[in-house]
Design an enzyme around this catalytic site. Structure first.
Site, PDB file in Angstrom:
ATOM      1  CG  ASP A   7      -2.134  -0.882   1.060  1.00 38.50           C
ATOM      2  OD1 ASP A   7      -2.384  -1.339  -0.075  1.00 38.50           O
ATOM      3  OD2 ASP A   7      -2.814  -1.142   2.076  1.00 38.50           O
ATOM      4  NE  ARG A  35      -1.484   2.748  13.216  1.00 39.11           N
ATOM      5  CZ  ARG A  35      -0.646   1.916  12.606  1.00 39.11           C
ATOM      6  NH1 ARG A  35       0.657   2.078  12.715  1.00 39.11           N
ATOM      7  NH2 ARG A  35      -1.096   0.912  11.894  1.00 39.11           N
ATOM      8  CG  ASP A  80      -4.497   2.221  12.419  1.00 42.04           C
ATOM      9  OD1 ASP A  80      -4.546   2.399  13.645  1.00 42.04           O
ATOM     10  OD2 ASP A  80      -4.143   1.152  11.896  1.00 42.04           O
ATOM     11  CB  SER A 128      -4.072  -6.618   6.866  1.00 39.25           C
ATOM     12  OG  SER A 128      -3.705  -5.428   7.490  1.00 39.25           O
TER      13      SER A 128
HETATM   14  N1  ARG Z   1      -8.173  -2.984  15.215  1.00 37.17           N
HETATM   15  C1  ARG Z   1      -6.907  -2.628  15.691  1.00 37.17           C
HETATM   16  C2  ARG Z   1      -6.879  -1.174  16.069  1.00 37.17           C
HETATM   17  O1  ARG Z   1      -7.714  -0.445  15.666  1.00 37.17           O
HETATM   18  C3  ARG Z   1      -5.771  -3.024  14.805  1.00 37.17           C
HETATM   19  C4  ARG Z   1      -5.695  -2.454  13.430  1.00 37.17           C
HETATM   20  C5  ARG Z   1      -4.361  -2.781  12.845  1.00 37.17           C
HETATM   21  N2  ARG Z   1      -4.266  -2.901  11.462  1.00 37.17           N
HETATM   22  C6  ARG Z   1      -3.883  -4.013  10.766  1.00 37.17           C
HETATM   23  N3  ARG Z   1      -3.582  -3.839   9.548  1.00 37.17           N
HETATM   24  N4  ARG Z   1      -3.832  -5.197  11.266  1.00 37.17           N
HETATM   25  O2  ARG Z   1      -6.040  -0.723  16.792  1.00 37.17           O
END
Ligand code: ARG
Length: 417
Positions: A27, A107, A136, A187
């Site tokens: 990505d 983040r 995110d 992912s």
């Molecule tokens: N759901 C989790 C969060 O919002 C993890 C998201 C992480 N992304 C991934 N590509 N696995 O913090």
């Protein structure tokens, strides 16, 4: 901070500069080319090392091959630990009772580094690889806007509307190397506090996660048949030693992660409420987080008063929810931090834990600040607690309840007109 620069001649008109949070994955690699083309901009790639333990040099090389103007790799592991993970331990941070917010915590830190580099490079905007469906994007955007509202925010994946097939097509056309099959089934996002795994078969909430999603934890059947005991020392709410040996924070987390992972501790599979309203099935492995938060909370129960602990539980839920929901920089978070910090002054002591087949059991605890008084608690003959005190106490404590029930019964017998 490592930095490498390529000289460019921009002609008479200076091109826009965009600072991109780069991971080395498909990505954000496609994003480099896409931003260069769509915005006719120069891209500055930034990798923030929060302990994702990937080969960051390979990723850096990849970014350079894709023609970035400058690349930065920032080692932010210590900062992540001190300013994000330790506060999360102090707050017993578990979103919806299950998720130690490992991705969420990273983040605001990554976003702040983007803003820092944007300032340094006099860039016009920053970019990240988040989709328009997840949490995110919310975390990145709000942190960036809070730090510098004048920066343009570009989220290529949210904007480009490409299907996976179209994205791969774009990658092929632009000479972007495609990931190997094994890397695309899920992912994954990881840092030193945990691993998150999404997509593929995991999107069916009734399907048990296949064994291959896990990399840091053993299954219960593969975990050792013999239990292991460890002890963890905390100082003002921070873990500082394991089995009596003081370690620096990063070593300590790594060590605990390995021991807990070996015993199959920290696998999490739950239904999660995302900020954008979607319910999603989330799978994580967070061995160190699971063990440390259990131990930390147990120690708090030993040293905080009942009133402090009860109120802190509410604060912890609120803190975790703010951190999860992209509101790391809200003044409410700082206010809760101040309360939490005050409570941690006495969270110093040691916790003994038994690890066995996917579970960690707290089996002992000690603190100089312990409020446990054996003379009060004992059922033995010599106690300082006079049981006759309870009689009067129960009268008064239960008064509202007993009065209300008497009233209810009377009303049932003689209903009010
Ligand atoms: N759901 C989790 C969060 O919002 C993890 C998201 C992480 N992304 C991934 N590509 N696995 O913090």
């Amino acid at each position: 901070m490592r930095e490498s620069k390529k000289n460019i001649l921009c002609g008479t008109q200076m091109k826009q500069k965009i600072v991109l949070a780069y991971s080395g994955g498909l990505d954000t690699s496609v994003a480099i080319k896409w931003i260069q083309k769509k915005y006719n901009a120069e891209v500055i790639s930034v990798i923030v090392d929060v302990g994702q333990s990937k080969d960051l040099v390979i990723a850096e090389e990849k970014a350079k091959k894709l023609g970035v103007l400058t690349h930065y790799t920032i080692d932010a592991k210590q900062e992540f630990l001190t300013d994000y993970v330790f506060p999360a331990i102090k707050a017993n941070a578990m979103y919806e009772g299950k998720y130690p917010i490992s991705t969420a915590l990273s983040r605001p830190l990554i976003a702040s580094k983007l803003v820092e580099i944007a300032k340094k490079e006099s860039a016009n905007g920053v970019a990240h690889g988040c989709t328009g469906k997840g949490n995110d994007q919310v975390r990145f955007d709000i942190t960036i806007k809070s730090l510098d509202p004048n920066l343009k925010i570009i989220a290529p994946v949210r904007e480009w509307g490409l299907s996976r097939e179209e994205e791969i097509e774009f990658a092929k056309k632009n000479g972007i190397p495609l990931p190997k099959d094994s890397n695309v089934a899920y992912s994954v996002d990881q840092n030193l506090w945990g691993r998150s795994i999404e997509c593929g078969v995991l999107e069916n909430p009734m399907e048990e996660p296949p064994e291959d999603v896990y990399q840091w934890t053993k299954s219960q059947s593969e975990a050792p048949d013999k239990e292991e005991y460890i002890s963890i020392k905390f100082e003002n709410g921070k873990p500082i030693a394991i089995n009596g040996k003081e370690l620096n924070g990063l070593e300590l987390i790594e060590r605990i992660s390995a021991i807990a992972g070996k015993h199959g501790i920290g696998r999490i599979d739950h239904m999660e409420n995302r900020i954008v309203g979607i319910k999603s099935r989330e799978v994580y492995e967070c061995p160190a987080a699971k063990l440390l938060i259990e131990a930390h909370m147990d120690l708090e129960k030993l040293v905080l008063t009942r009133h402090e602990f009860r109120f802190k539980q509410q604060v912890d839920v609120e803190w975790s929810s703010l951190a999860y929901s992209g509101l790391w920089m809200d003044p409410l978070k700082s206010a809760l931090d101040a309360f939490i910090e005050e409570t941690q002054q006495r969270v110093t002591g040691e916790v003994k834990i038994k690890l066995y087949k996917g579970n960690c059991y707290i089996v002992g605890r000690y603190s100089d600040f312990s409020l446990y008084d054996i003379d009060l608690a004992t059922y033995g003959p010599k106690t300082t607690f006079d049981q006759s005190w309870s009689l009067g106490f129960i009268e008064i404590w239960g008064l509202p309840t007993t009065v209300a029930n008497i009233k209810k019964r009377n009303l049932l017998k003689n209903p009010a007109k």
